[in-house]
Design a protein around this motif. Structure first.
Motif, PDB file in Angstrom:
ATOM      1  N   LEU A 146       4.814  -4.400 -10.003  1.00 33.25           N
ATOM      2  CA  LEU A 146       4.725  -5.771  -9.480  1.00 33.25           C
ATOM      3  C   LEU A 146       3.768  -5.821  -8.295  1.00 33.25           C
ATOM      4  N   HIS A 147       3.917  -4.856  -7.370  1.00 31.06           N
ATOM      5  CA  HIS A 147       3.051  -4.820  -6.195  1.00 31.06           C
ATOM      6  C   HIS A 147       1.576  -4.640  -6.578  1.00 31.06           C
ATOM      7  N   SER A 148       1.314  -3.694  -7.455  1.00 29.54           N
ATOM      8  CA  SER A 148      -0.080  -3.401  -7.808  1.00 29.54           C
ATOM      9  C   SER A 148      -0.722  -4.553  -8.573  1.00 29.54           C
ATOM     10  N   SER A 149       0.020  -5.154  -9.487  1.00 22.82           N
ATOM     11  CA  SER A 149      -0.545  -6.274 -10.254  1.00 22.82           C
ATOM     12  C   SER A 149      -0.784  -7.477  -9.360  1.00 22.82           C
ATOM     13  N   SER A 166       3.062  -9.101  -3.364  1.00 23.04           N
ATOM     14  CA  SER A 166       2.575  -7.713  -3.314  1.00 23.04           C
ATOM     15  C   SER A 166       3.245  -6.926  -2.185  1.00 23.04           C
ATOM     16  N   LEU A 167       3.886  -7.638  -1.250  1.00 18.75           N
ATOM     17  CA  LEU A 167       4.561  -6.990  -0.127  1.00 18.75           C
ATOM     18  C   LEU A 167       6.081  -7.059  -0.238  1.00 18.75           C
ATOM     19  N   PHE A 168       6.570  -7.714  -1.271  1.00 23.04           N
ATOM     20  CA  PHE A 168       8.011  -7.958  -1.376  1.00 23.04           C
ATOM     21  C   PHE A 168       8.795  -6.648  -1.520  1.00 23.04           C
ATOM     22  N   THR A 169       9.833  -6.523  -0.712  1.00 29.07           N
ATOM     23  CA  THR A 169      10.779  -5.419  -0.858  1.00 29.07           C
ATOM     24  C   THR A 169      12.183  -5.960  -0.665  1.00 29.07           C
ATOM     25  N   PHE A 170      13.147  -5.274  -1.219  1.00 25.32           N
ATOM     26  CA  PHE A 170      14.541  -5.650  -1.034  1.00 25.32           C
ATOM     27  C   PHE A 170      15.055  -5.058   0.274  1.00 25.32           C
TER      28      PHE A 170
END
Length: 539
Positions: A146-149, A166-170
């Motif tokens: 998800l981040h790379s795409s 691209s920066l989303f994290t849980f």
């Protein structure tokens, strides 16, 4: 149910224009369900507090790392503080023209749609039971793809939404993976989901459900945006995130405006059908209560945790440094966005020191801290719940709260001083991240929350960031923000300009020392933070 009779002085043919004006005769309730205290204030037109009641929130710790709240106890407390505040104001329930509710964010519950019975206790935003899920998902191939795409697509489109993705994290503070934990571990909830008989709600949604005897089911944009399940760019629940982690959209409530007619309190509860006209998350509510309405306005809340928010206008800003975008509030066509950075264990650090009998009254600590020129080698790291932004994104949940002694001293007064200085040092770090990442000129800084009563912490923070900090007369800004939003909805106040004129400042802390004078102390404190990281993971 029978409706209330008309006023006895009303005569046939009386025009609607001559009916009693709620702006002259009524009162508004502002209620805040915080992490430590549930509090209700009765406000008049001048935003004066006419009556109040508060009760301590009873937190449960059934297992190490688990943090819960009994919903039945919370409900009884909620009803009690309203009744007692109205009683203290010397007024009647039928004089309340609107109710606004502010709540701690990302604390959630699930319940049976048909019976209204809850499946478990509230799972607090401080709860760490999903920490392994968070680690697993953040290192997963799916999230990396998800981040790379998104990075690639952002390169071509320059879309802010793709950059944010691209920066989303849980994180453990999001409701999302704690909800996944519930779905994976409670068979009763699994069965209810399969039967489409499960409701999810943060505290605001559940209180609305209870107050209306199940006739209303909703949340607002400010609360939804803090769950980790909401797309603030599309202003709706995220189909992408919910599908990735297998959370059914069917269990999530409709999202409404922050200032909105959510329904009426059932008459059986208070004797009259009080309008519920504002639901708002606590930090966004405090921002509104502080009248931080302009782009560049900053709010520093120091309560159970520390929250630094900046008004970013109608632009969402996601940063590399950890500040995350939120919906501040939505009122009609107006959508105000915030960028927020936070750190846990502010009020809890003070409480911890008090429980060790380092002092008896929190008011005494300011004098104790001021009595020392420097910490003399004593440094405190406030990280009972992890470091959040201080750890610069990594290993936040494996950090131990420690007292680092870089000299031979162990005097109590030095430990107390070090505890307070650590809070100011952490404020500086948050402020520096905000300045670096959010390229919006700062217009003003206003403080609230119980710890902001401590003049030592506030003055040192002002010195460290070299900015004026305005502290209001009344520091319960989450209550006032909820009341303000409710009052605007029913015409109790005309507009935000009127609210700005009513705001009262108690003191403005102005820089007295240059930041360089704290340089050595800050360097040693940062060293102490680095020593505390990964502490119990390694042992």
């Amino acid at each position: 149910k029978q409706g209330r009779s008309a006023p006895t002085d009303q005569k046939p043919g009386r025009s609607e224009q001559s009916a009693p004006d709620p702006k002259r005769t009524g009162f508004v309730l502002g209620l805040d369900v915080g992490s430590s205290v549930i509090r209700c204030h009765v406000y008049d037109r001048a935003t004066r507090i006419r009556g109040s009641c508060a009760q301590k929130v009873e937190t449960l710790y059934p297992q190490p790392g688990w943090v819960e709240i009994d919903p039945d106890v919370l409900w009884l407390q909620f009803v009690t503080v309203i009744k007692e505040a109205v009683k203290a104001a010397g007024i009647q329930m039928n004089q309340i023209v609107g109710l606004g509710i502010s709540t701690q964010r990302a604390t959630f519950i699930t319940w049976n749609k048909k019976t209204g019975n809850h499946f478990h206790n509230f799972i607090s935003w401080q709860d760490l039971r999903a920490v392994e899920l968070v680690k697993s998902w953040n290192s997963s191939l799916i999230l990396k793809l998800l981040h790379s795409s998104c990075r690639m697509l952002h390169f071509f489109t320059r879309s802010k939404r793709l950059f944010a993705a691209s920066l989303f994290t849980f994180t453990t503070q999001h409701s999302s993976l704690r909800l996944v934990w519930i779905l994976q571990n409670l068979t009763e909830v699994q069965k209810a989901v399969e039967e489409e008989n499960c409701c999810f709600g943060t505290i605001d949604t559940w209180l609305l459900h209870k107050l209306t005897k199940g006739s209303a089911y909703a949340t607002d944009f400010s609360n939804a945006s803090t769950t980790g399940l909401f797309d603030p760019y599309l202003m709706c629940w995220s189909g992408l995130i919910t599908s990735i982690i297998s959370v059914p959209l069917s269990i999530l409530p409709p999202v409404k405006d922050t200032s909105h007619n959510f329904g009426l309190v059932d008459e059986e509860i208070f004797g009259v059908p009080i309008p519920i006209v504002a639901l708002v998350a606590d930090q966004q509510s405090a921002m509104f209560g502080e009248c931080c309405f302009q782009t560049g306005d900053v709010k520093l809340t120091m309560g159970t945790g520390t929250f630094l928010d900046i008004n970013t206008g109608n632009n969402l800003q996601k940063t590399v440094g950890g500040f995350y975008p939120l919906i501040g509030w939505k009122i009609g066509q107006e959508v105000v966005c915030l960028a927020e950075g936070n750190a846990g264990d502010t009020g809890t650090a003070i409480k911890w020191a008090q429980q060790l009998d380092l002092f008896t009254d929190a008011a005494d600590t300011e004098k104790m801290a001021r009595s020392l020129e420097d910490s003399e080698g004593v440094y405190f790291v406030p990280s009972f719940s992890g470091l959040q932004q201080l750890s610069l994104k990594n290993n936040i949940n494996f950090c131990l709260s420690v007292i680092i002694l870089l000299s031979n001293t162990n005097k109590i007064i030095m430990v107390v001083a070090a505890t307070h200085k650590s809070l100011s040092s952490r404020n500086k770090q948050l402020y520096e991240i905000m300045q670096k990442e959010i390229h919006i000129p700062i217009t003003k800084i206003r403080a609230d929350g119980g710890v902001c009563r401590n003049g030592f912490v506030m003055q040192m923070t002002s010195d460290l960031i070299n900015e004026n900090i305005d502290r209001p007369v009344h520091i319960d800004m989450s209550c006032l923000g909820a009341a303000s939003l409710a009052g605007l909805a029913v015409g109790f106040w005309t507009d935000k300009e009127e609210l700005k004129k009513l705001r009262q400042s108690e003191i403005v802390f102005k820089p007295q020392k240059k930041c360089q004078e704290y340089e050595m102390s800050m360097e040693n404190w940062v060293k102490a933070v680095k020593r505390s990281m990964n502490w119990y993971k390694k042992t």
